[in-house]
Design a protein around this motif. Structure first.
Motif, PDB file in Angstrom:
ATOM      1  N   GLN A   1       0.705  -1.025   0.041  1.00  0.00           N
ATOM      2  CA  GLN A   1       0.033  -0.139  -0.048  1.00  0.00           C
ATOM      3  C   GLN A   1       0.940   1.215   0.119  1.00  0.00           C
ATOM      4  OE1 GLN A   1      -3.085   0.229  -0.171  1.00  0.00           O
ATOM      5  NE2 GLN A   1      -3.659   2.202   0.296  1.00  0.00           N
ATOM      6  N   GLN A   3       1.953   5.016   0.768  1.00  0.00           N
ATOM      7  CA  GLN A   3       1.467   5.985   1.502  1.00  0.00           C
ATOM      8  C   GLN A   3       2.403   7.412   1.440  1.00  0.00           C
ATOM      9  OE1 GLN A   3       2.332   4.118   5.557  1.00  0.00           O
ATOM     10  NE2 GLN A   3       0.180   3.591   5.695  1.00  0.00           N
ATOM     11  N   VAL A   5       3.574  11.095   3.044  1.00  0.00           N
ATOM     12  CA  VAL A   5       3.742  11.860   4.075  1.00  0.00           C
ATOM     13  C   VAL A   5       4.040  13.415   3.868  1.00  0.00           C
ATOM     14  CG1 VAL A   5       4.527  12.106   6.541  1.00  0.00           C
ATOM     15  CG2 VAL A   5       3.762   9.878   5.760  1.00  0.00           C
ATOM     16  N   SER A  25       6.120   6.009   0.474  1.00  0.00           N
ATOM     17  CA  SER A  25       6.573   4.568   0.930  1.00  0.00           C
ATOM     18  C   SER A  25       5.502   3.665   0.488  1.00  0.00           C
ATOM     19  CB  SER A  25       6.660   4.540   2.356  1.00  0.00           C
ATOM     20  OG  SER A  25       5.453   4.834   2.887  1.00  0.00           O
ATOM     21  N   TYR A 114      -3.475   8.040  -4.421  1.00  0.00           N
ATOM     22  CA  TYR A 114      -3.156   7.996  -3.048  1.00  0.00           C
ATOM     23  C   TYR A 114      -2.910   9.625  -2.451  1.00  0.00           C
ATOM     24  CZ  TYR A 114      -1.986   3.148  -4.396  1.00  0.00           C
ATOM     25  OH  TYR A 114      -2.104   1.912  -5.084  1.00  0.00           O
ATOM     26  N   GLY A 116      -1.950  12.112   0.895  1.00  0.00           N
ATOM     27  CA  GLY A 116      -1.150  12.312   2.226  1.00  0.00           C
ATOM     28  C   GLY A 116      -2.331  13.161   3.096  1.00  0.00           C
ATOM     29  N   GLN A 117      -1.919  13.205   4.294  1.00  0.00           N
ATOM     30  CA  GLN A 117      -2.908  13.936   5.332  1.00  0.00           C
ATOM     31  C   GLN A 117      -2.877  15.292   5.311  1.00  0.00           C
ATOM     32  OE1 GLN A 117      -5.169  12.266   7.259  1.00  0.00           O
ATOM     33  NE2 GLN A 117      -4.503  10.715   5.598  1.00  0.00           N
TER      34      GLN A 117
END
Length: 125
Positions: A1, A3, A5, A25, A114, A116-117
């Motif tokens: 998965q 990810q 950041v 990642s 995908y 990020g936050q």
């Protein structure tokens, strides 16, 4: 998965620079198009910049000449260098990645797989 950041946000005065980082990642960065989007308070999320797998950059008109997007595949990281920041740049900045984004869709949020936050950028005197 995969990810993502983000980091590097902060509160700065107008005219100052910041560099945002997007660390990827769970997958090799080289195959992905990575974009930066932002969402100001009370507004929808908007496209800021993107860099394709071949290194070609794209920018929204409002940041051309001030922002530079770059990628270092060996470090699985994409950067957004933001110079001459303005109060209207204040927003939550997100990075996003997609493996099969055609050029005509590069500004569309739904083209990216995908996210990020986000990292907050506040520009105020």
């Amino acid at each position: 998965q995969v990810q993502l950041v983000e980091s590097g946000g902060g509160s700065v005065q107008p005219g100052v620079s910041l560099r945002l980082s997007c660390a990827v990642s769970g997958g090799a960065l080289r195959g992905y198009t990575v974009g930066w989007f932002r969402q100001a308070p009370g507004e929808g999320r908007e496209f800021v910049a993107a860099i394709r797998y071949n290194g070609n950059p794209y920018y929204v008109e409002a940041v051309k000449g001030r922002f530079t997007i770059s990628r270092v595949n060996a470090m699985n990281t994409v950067y957004l260098q933001m110079n001459s920041l303005k109060p209207e740049d204040t927003a939550l900045y997100y990075c996003a990645a997609g493996a099969r984004i055609i050029l005509s869709s590069i500004t569309r949020q739904d083209a990216y797989d995908y996210w990020g936050q986000g990292t907050q950028v506040t520009v105020s005197s």
